[in-house]
Design a protein around this motif. Sequence first.
Motif, PDB file in Angstrom:
ATOM      1  N   ASN A  81       2.147  -3.663  -4.444  1.00  0.00           N
ATOM      2  CA  ASN A  81       2.320  -2.236  -4.204  1.00  0.00           C
ATOM      3  C   ASN A  81       1.775  -1.890  -2.816  1.00  0.00           C
ATOM      4  O   ASN A  81       0.584  -2.022  -2.564  1.00  0.00           O
ATOM      5  N   PRO A  82       2.619  -1.418  -1.905  1.00  0.00           N
ATOM      6  CA  PRO A  82       2.141  -1.132  -0.542  1.00  0.00           C
ATOM      7  C   PRO A  82       1.184   0.050  -0.482  1.00  0.00           C
ATOM      8  O   PRO A  82       0.534   0.258   0.540  1.00  0.00           O
ATOM      9  N   THR A  93      -5.400  -3.922  -0.381  1.00  0.00           N
ATOM     10  CA  THR A  93      -6.831  -3.811  -0.058  1.00  0.00           C
ATOM     11  C   THR A  93      -7.188  -4.513   1.237  1.00  0.00           C
ATOM     12  O   THR A  93      -8.364  -4.611   1.573  1.00  0.00           O
ATOM     13  N   ALA A  94      -6.206  -5.029   1.962  1.00  0.00           N
ATOM     14  CA  ALA A  94      -6.497  -5.685   3.241  1.00  0.00           C
ATOM     15  C   ALA A  94      -7.103  -4.678   4.207  1.00  0.00           C
ATOM     16  O   ALA A  94      -6.795  -3.482   4.152  1.00  0.00           O
ATOM     17  N   GLN A 124       9.770   5.672  -6.723  1.00  0.00           N
ATOM     18  CA  GLN A 124       9.049   5.271  -7.924  1.00  0.00           C
ATOM     19  C   GLN A 124       7.571   5.030  -7.633  1.00  0.00           C
ATOM     20  O   GLN A 124       6.693   5.455  -8.400  1.00  0.00           O
ATOM     21  N   LEU A 125       7.284   4.363  -6.525  1.00  0.00           N
ATOM     22  CA  LEU A 125       5.893   4.110  -6.150  1.00  0.00           C
ATOM     23  C   LEU A 125       5.143   5.424  -5.940  1.00  0.00           C
ATOM     24  O   LEU A 125       4.008   5.590  -6.411  1.00  0.00           O
ATOM     25  N   ILE A 126       5.786   6.333  -5.248  1.00  0.00           N
ATOM     26  CA  ILE A 126       5.139   7.614  -4.947  1.00  0.00           C
ATOM     27  C   ILE A 126       4.983   8.447  -6.214  1.00  0.00           C
ATOM     28  O   ILE A 126       3.955   9.101  -6.425  1.00  0.00           O
ATOM     29  N   THR A 127       5.994   8.412  -7.077  1.00  0.00           N
ATOM     30  CA  THR A 127       5.897   9.135  -8.351  1.00  0.00           C
ATOM     31  C   THR A 127       4.720   8.626  -9.175  1.00  0.00           C
ATOM     32  O   THR A 127       3.954   9.413  -9.745  1.00  0.00           O
ATOM     33  N   TYR A 167       3.471   4.103   4.579  1.00  0.00           N
ATOM     34  CA  TYR A 167       2.615   3.531   3.532  1.00  0.00           C
ATOM     35  C   TYR A 167       1.194   3.374   4.037  1.00  0.00           C
ATOM     36  O   TYR A 167       0.221   3.646   3.321  1.00  0.00           O
ATOM     37  N   ARG A 168       1.089   2.900   5.263  1.00  0.00           N
ATOM     38  CA  ARG A 168      -0.249   2.724   5.856  1.00  0.00           C
ATOM     39  C   ARG A 168      -0.958   4.073   5.970  1.00  0.00           C
ATOM     40  O   ARG A 168      -2.151   4.186   5.665  1.00  0.00           O
ATOM     41  N   GLU A 169      -0.214   5.091   6.385  1.00  0.00           N
ATOM     42  CA  GLU A 169      -0.799   6.427   6.485  1.00  0.00           C
ATOM     43  C   GLU A 169      -1.322   6.879   5.118  1.00  0.00           C
ATOM     44  O   GLU A 169      -2.437   7.408   5.006  1.00  0.00           O
ATOM     45  N   ILE A 170      -0.520   6.651   4.062  1.00  0.00           N
ATOM     46  CA  ILE A 170      -0.926   7.074   2.718  1.00  0.00           C
ATOM     47  C   ILE A 170      -2.175   6.328   2.270  1.00  0.00           C
ATOM     48  O   ILE A 170      -3.116   6.913   1.708  1.00  0.00           O
TER      49      ILE A 170
END
Length: 409
Positions: free
Chosen positions: A45-46, A50-51, A137-140, A101-104
């Motif tokens: 999941n982007p 945890t990197a 879907q990921l955001i939901t 994704y990185r921003e989120i």
Amino acid sequence: MATLRLHPLGPKLSKWVIIALSAAILPLCFASVTLSQSSDNDNPNPLELTAPDPLLPSLSPDEPLNPSERSRLSEALDELNAQAQAEFKAGNQSKAFDIWYREIRLRRVLGDLVAEVQTLGRVGGVAWNENNKQSVQLITTRLEEIQQENQAEDSINLSLLKALGKAYEQIRVPGQALTVYEQILADARNQDDMATVEATLKTMGELHMAWFDYPKAAETYEELLAQAQSGRISEEVAYLQQLAYIYDQDQQPDQALPKKQQLVDIYLSQGNDTQIPALKIAIASDYNSLNQPEKASQTYQEAYSLAWSLQQFAHASEALQPLAELYLTSKQPQFALQVYEVLLQVEQKSYNYYGLMNTYDKIGQVYVDMNNYPQALAAFQKGLSLAESLQHREAYFVNKIQLVNRKNL
């Protein structure tokens, strides 16, 4: 992917420099984490990776950011969004979503759930428009997690709920959005906060309308109308208009008609006659649908008279055409012909030559049905003359004239 360069925050924050210098080494330090994720799921999941990130000033997740660090990180995240938008406009959608994704992920570090939800909604809206189902879907899922966490709290975070509702709207999940707005509505009612009650009902009504749930929309706007009927005429008019439209769309003329009549009464009290002819025509149509032809006829005539006096010739025509059809349906062709004669005057007054041509066609057909072929022929010939000048339907009228001539032999 290019990384942002943040200005030094002072001697105490030299760890920023250390992180920048060790950027090439850090992935090795976290190799075990990456390998672990890959073994469990080839597509992690982007939003949950945890990197480490070069924008974070601390390697320790337990070490909080100080105010200056938070401010700089917030600015950097706005820059990330700008980068993502630029990539998206350039057609690099995959890269754009990687940056978003990185921003989120980094907004989660800030701990501002409202800002994170707003970002999720913004990015999710883009994903939905691009039919990016995986991202939606990921955001939901993330929004649902935040919603569940909020529900577990003792107190209501109104700002967060509003952000959640808006985000669900952006990703087109109306059921979840309405669940959130119901919670906001219940709290506002408990607090007797009528301004929030009204604003929330409006939002819910618009959402019901957007998803064509007319019964729910009607229920919502009926409540709004009840609240507005205490001297707030402009709101009352707006809600009556919306309800009339809703009931029309839901094919409930018995419900639509009284709303339109209320609007007529308000406009009459205001001396705003210009709005009335169109409403009268709509009311007459409702009477017709309810199998009340006498009331329909009377109302069409009222609409025509007022429209003519106001020089609203288009509305006058709109009232006369169905009125003539009513007389034809009730087997009264002579009255229908009288109406068509008046309609010719209206079309001439407004220089509506297409309307004139069509009206002569109607008159001709009525005379044919009455076996009055000379009058039918005269009407069709006038229609043909107009058709030739307009270069439209000439063959139709020629054919009509030929048919009448054969019948008249």
